[in-house]
Design a protein around this motif. Structure first.
Motif, mmCIF file in Angstrom:
data_model
loop_
_atom_site.group_PDB
_atom_site.id
_atom_site.type_symbol
_atom_site.label_atom_id
_atom_site.label_comp_id
_atom_site.label_asym_id
_atom_site.label_seq_id
_atom_site.Cartn_x
_atom_site.Cartn_y
_atom_site.Cartn_z
ATOM 1 N N GLN A 2 -5.923 -3.561 -16.869
ATOM 2 C CA GLN A 2 -5.072 -2.377 -16.814
ATOM 3 C C GLN A 2 -3.837 -2.525 -17.691
ATOM 4 O O GLN A 2 -3.156 -1.557 -17.990
ATOM 5 C CB GLN A 2 -4.634 -2.108 -15.367
ATOM 6 C CG GLN A 2 -5.750 -1.574 -14.506
ATOM 7 C CD GLN A 2 -5.312 -1.369 -13.069
ATOM 8 O OE1 GLN A 2 -5.629 -2.140 -12.177
ATOM 9 N NE2 GLN A 2 -4.552 -0.297 -12.821
ATOM 10 N N GLY B 64 -9.458 8.299 -17.395
ATOM 11 C CA GLY B 64 -9.347 9.591 -16.729
ATOM 12 C C GLY B 64 -10.704 10.113 -16.299
ATOM 13 O O GLY B 64 -11.712 9.417 -16.398
ATOM 14 N N GLY C 63 -8.833 4.052 -15.039
ATOM 15 C CA GLY C 63 -7.610 4.823 -14.860
ATOM 16 C C GLY C 63 -7.132 5.430 -16.155
ATOM 17 O O GLY C 63 -6.798 6.615 -16.229
ATOM 18 N N LEU D 276 2.186 1.844 -3.453
ATOM 19 C CA LEU D 276 1.139 2.315 -4.353
ATOM 20 C C LEU D 276 0.587 3.688 -3.958
ATOM 21 O O LEU D 276 -0.333 4.192 -4.587
ATOM 22 C CB LEU D 276 -0.008 1.314 -4.379
ATOM 23 C CG LEU D 276 0.318 -0.029 -5.022
ATOM 24 C CD1 LEU D 276 -0.765 -1.030 -4.736
ATOM 25 C CD2 LEU D 276 0.507 0.143 -6.509
ATOM 26 N N GLY D 277 1.120 4.256 -2.888
ATOM 27 C CA GLY D 277 0.676 5.596 -2.506
ATOM 28 C C GLY D 277 -0.659 5.631 -1.783
ATOM 29 O O GLY D 277 -1.243 6.690 -1.608
ATOM 30 N N ILE D 278 -1.172 4.458 -1.379
ATOM 31 C CA ILE D 278 -2.430 4.452 -0.634
ATOM 32 C C ILE D 278 -2.171 4.932 0.798
ATOM 33 O O ILE D 278 -2.970 5.630 1.391
ATOM 34 C CB ILE D 278 -3.054 3.039 -0.623
ATOM 35 C CG1 ILE D 278 -3.396 2.624 -2.047
ATOM 36 C CG2 ILE D 278 -4.295 2.985 0.261
ATOM 37 C CD1 ILE D 278 -3.764 1.167 -2.182
ATOM 38 N N LYS E 86 0.819 -1.216 0.000
ATOM 39 C CA LYS E 86 0.000 0.000 0.000
ATOM 40 C C LYS E 86 0.855 1.269 0.000
ATOM 41 O O LYS E 86 0.464 2.284 -0.568
ATOM 42 C CB LYS E 86 -0.942 0.007 1.206
ATOM 43 C CG LYS E 86 -2.119 -0.937 1.018
ATOM 44 C CD LYS E 86 -3.066 -0.830 2.176
ATOM 45 C CE LYS E 86 -4.249 -1.773 1.997
ATOM 46 N NZ LYS E 86 -5.112 -1.807 3.172
ATOM 47 N N TYR F 264 6.436 7.141 -8.424
ATOM 48 C CA TYR F 264 5.229 6.368 -8.707
ATOM 49 C C TYR F 264 4.172 7.201 -9.429
ATOM 50 O O TYR F 264 3.504 6.719 -10.342
ATOM 51 C CB TYR F 264 4.667 5.804 -7.401
ATOM 52 C CG TYR F 264 3.318 5.176 -7.564
ATOM 53 C CD1 TYR F 264 3.183 3.963 -8.249
ATOM 54 C CD2 TYR F 264 2.170 5.794 -7.091
ATOM 55 C CE1 TYR F 264 1.952 3.387 -8.434
ATOM 56 C CE2 TYR F 264 0.925 5.222 -7.272
ATOM 57 C CZ TYR F 264 0.821 4.024 -7.941
ATOM 58 O OH TYR F 264 -0.408 3.465 -8.133
ATOM 59 N N ARG G 277 2.086 5.662 -12.859
ATOM 60 C CA ARG G 277 0.863 4.988 -12.451
ATOM 61 C C ARG G 277 0.342 3.963 -13.451
ATOM 62 O O ARG G 277 -0.099 2.886 -13.099
ATOM 63 C CB ARG G 277 -0.227 6.027 -12.253
ATOM 64 C CG ARG G 277 -0.758 6.078 -10.861
ATOM 65 C CD ARG G 277 -1.940 7.002 -10.841
ATOM 66 N NE ARG G 277 -1.650 8.247 -10.158
ATOM 67 C CZ ARG G 277 -1.565 8.345 -8.841
ATOM 68 N NH1 ARG G 277 -1.713 7.284 -8.102
ATOM 69 N NH2 ARG G 277 -1.321 9.495 -8.275
ATOM 70 N N TYR H 75 -3.139 -3.167 -9.379
ATOM 71 C CA TYR H 75 -3.256 -3.565 -7.981
ATOM 72 C C TYR H 75 -4.449 -4.488 -7.785
ATOM 73 O O TYR H 75 -5.531 -4.229 -8.282
ATOM 74 C CB TYR H 75 -3.414 -2.293 -7.135
ATOM 75 C CG TYR H 75 -3.709 -2.479 -5.666
ATOM 76 C CD1 TYR H 75 -2.984 -3.364 -4.884
ATOM 77 C CD2 TYR H 75 -4.698 -1.719 -5.056
ATOM 78 C CE1 TYR H 75 -3.255 -3.496 -3.526
ATOM 79 C CE2 TYR H 75 -4.977 -1.846 -3.699
ATOM 80 C CZ TYR H 75 -4.248 -2.742 -2.944
ATOM 81 O OH TYR H 75 -4.517 -2.861 -1.607
#
Lengths: 246, 374
Positions: free
Chosen positions: A157, A108, A105, A54-56, A51, A71, A75, A80
């Motif tokens: 993704q 956008g 993602g 992933l910047g959570i 996490k 990151y 992206r 994930y």
């Protein structure tokens, strides 16, 4: 073997929820194209590590780079698969709809998914063997099927690096084999797969790279070199014996 | 005035039309936004926010000294928003659980609001009477400008909903994943919260602080029972909400002076009640019926396979056996035996039974199925 690129690089990462650190000064390099397990006891910070990458979660210190860049700029190279239990499966939506979320993602803000995105989602459903269930309300899927839906969402993704949080938790043997085959396929096409894993017995069979974690990083490297009783004991604290088949 | 009379008057009487339109629009927008609250498991958020709006109304009155409803609602909006963001702050910054945060903010703000209301009532200012209508609401005070305001807010809300549909859905289902895809979840979350607060504040005049949360939750909870699609759920919730508004107003105006807010809430509760029992897929009634039917089917299958076990030991499968043998067998009832006769699987002569060819065939199919599954 030629020198491999570093897919994920973590420097001095420290994370704490309260006063007590959950991760302490983690340095980690994951080379491109490996299928890596992160193992460690409960509360070792395995999910937290993913996490934070992933910047959570916001770390107290340290940095993460994906193929040499922060990151935030990379992206679209990362997908994930969260823990299955992290969402409410009674949410009013269908399997196909959840898989379509994987396209959001790249779409956008505001733009709606169209035929092209739907086609991608259907392909991913086919890959995980869930095409017949595309219209099914997600609460009417079994645990293993729900996990496959999550996997399909990440596959849509079309990333280079896949992070998965305990994808084998609560799934039956058939699904486990189906999932690991897909992961191995991903590795074959040069993708990097990082998996939080619980079942030590299957590590040598499924993975070629492993990271031992217990708040601090104990060891990281090829399974055949470092998956041994010494590291297991250092990680789990007790005298751990796992027979490693060659 | 009878209800029939009311519906005749709705189209001709200006006041009645205004009130009906107002409660219908309010019900619709609350139902829509309530779906978000229900799906985020923040059902009590509405309750906390509506109570948090009370001191805002009192302070706005103290500052301006006027009873203009728009000014008071602005006060309500500000203090409702402050309450909402304090709740969020408490949840993220401390280790308190969300129910604790909601309960805290609800009671602190409401207590402060009641204090201010008492203070206002003791003042010699003649204007004060009427502020307490915000506690339980009074639909009769709705005027055309209020309805216009509701309509505009609902319109804006619809546009935002359509624009950010994908983002809302994603955040509701899986917030962490939304973050990894690069969406600013704080922005989406703030947008949702803002509109929920707005809808609540609009409803205070009609339904009041105390019952407002039911306007949000009841239509959404009822709608969830009938569908597995988010879009349909929100649409149904809006319809249920609007319908509750209209029917509630009709009942309250046709029966002398029944309070409108509580009646609307009770009508909405009827929707919930009916939905919980009669929804085909999730309702209690059909669940119970399905349960009993499955049980009966299994009992039938078990008896049939037992008979098959006995019958297959004989050369002639239609060889008769006494019913007594079945008595030791769990799952056998007179009723299942009659069912089997009805289906032409078994014939009974006196107290002897025998399998028919058809019954034998179907039993052997069942037998193989069970055997293969093992």
């Amino acid at each position: 073997m030629k020198e491999k690129k570093i897919a994920v690089k973590v420097d001095d990462l420290t994370v704490a929820y309260n006063y007590k650190p959950v991760l302490w000064d983690i340095d980690l390099e994951v080379p491109e194209g490996v299928l890596m397990a992160i193992v460690g006891p409960n509360g070792a910070g395995k999910s937290t590590l993913i996490k934070s990458i992933l910047g959570i979660l916001k770390p107290i210190a340290g940095s993460v780079s994906i193929y040499g860049k922060p990151y935030k700029e990379q992206r679209n190279l990362v997908a994930y698969v969260p823990q299955k239990g992290s969402v409410d499966w009674d949410f009013p939506t269908t399997a196909l709809d959840v898989v379509m979320m994987g396209t959001y993602g790249s779409l956008g803000w505001i733009k709606r998914p169209r035929q092209k995105e739907k086609k991608k989602a259907l392909e991913a459903l086919e890959k995980v063997g869930m095409l017949p269930f595309k219209g099914r309300q997600i609460s009417q899927l079994s645990g293993g099927q729900q996990q496959r839906i999550f996997l399909a969402r990440a596959l849509v993704q079309n990333a280079s690096i896949y992070f998965m949080d305990e994808p084998f938790q609560g799934v039956d043997a058939t699904t486990e084999i189906a999932i690991i085959n897909i992961l191995k396929e991903l590795r074959k096409t040069g993708k990097t797969v990082i998996v939080v894993h619980h079942d030590l017995q299957t590590v040598p069979e499924y993975f070629d790279w492993v990271t031992f974690l217990n708040v601090k990083k104990i060891a990281t490297g090829p399974v055949k070199d470092i998956f041994n009783d010494d590291n297991l004991t250092k990680t789990y604290g007790i005298n751990y014996k796992v027979s490693v088949q060659e | 005035m009878a209800i029939k009379e009311y519906f005749e008057l709705v189209f001709s009487d200006y006041t009645l039309r205004t009130i009906t339109l107002g409660t219908a629009i309010l019900g619709a927008v609350c139902g829509m936004l309530g779906s978000f609250a229900v799906l985020r498991k923040q059902s009590l958020l509405g309750d906390a926010i509506s109570h948090a709006a009370l001191p805002g109304i009192a302070i706005a009155f103290l500052i301006t000294g006027a009873k203009d409803s728009n000014t008071l609602l602005l006060g309500a909006l500000v203090s409702g928003l402050i309450g909402a963001f304090w709740i969020r702050g408490i949840i993220t910054k401390t280790h308190l659980k969300s129910d604790t945060a909601l309960g805290l903010i609800l009671s602190i703000f409401f207590g402060f609001g009641m204090l201010l209301l008492t203070f206002i009532q003791k003042q010699p200012n003649a204007n004060q009477a009427g502020l307490d209508k915000y506690l339980f609401g009074q639909a009769a005070t709705l005027v055309e400008s209020d309805v216009w305001l509701m309509a505009i807010v609902t319109g804006v809300c619809l546009i935002v909903l359509l624009l950010f549909w994908k983002e809302f859905k994603l955040l509701l289902f899986d917030a962490d994943y939304t973050k990894t895809l690069g969406f600013n979840i704080k922005f989406i979350d703030t947008l949702i919260t803002f509109f929920i607060v707005l809808a609540i504040v609009l409803g205070l005049q009609t339904v009041g602080v105390v019952l407002m949360s039911a306007m949000l939750l009841a239509p959404a909870a009822a709608a969830r029972q009938w569908t597995n699609s988010l879009a349909v759920m929100m649409f149904l919730a809006a319809v249920f909400g609007a319908f509750s508004g209209v029917v509630g107003t009709a009942i309250s105006t046709s029966q002398n002076n029944l309070p409108t807010g509580p009646i609307i809430v009770l009508v909405a509760s009827c929707f919930v009640f009916i939905s919980f029992i009669f929804s085909p897929s999730r309702g209690l009634l059909f669940k119970q019926i399905r349960f009993l039917k499955n049980r009966r089917d299994l009992q039938l299958h078990k008896t049939l396979t037992f008979m098959y076990d006995i019958a297959k030991t004989h050369e002639n499968i239609e060889h008769p056996h006494t019913i007594k043998i079945l008595n030791n067998f769990h799952g056998f009832t007179r009723k299942t035996l009659h069912k089997l006769v009805e289906k032409n699987y078994v014939t009974i002569k006196g107290n002897m039974w025998s399998l028919t060819k058809e019954g034998y065939q179907s039993a052997s199919n069942l037998y193989n199925q069970i055997f293969n599954n093992e």
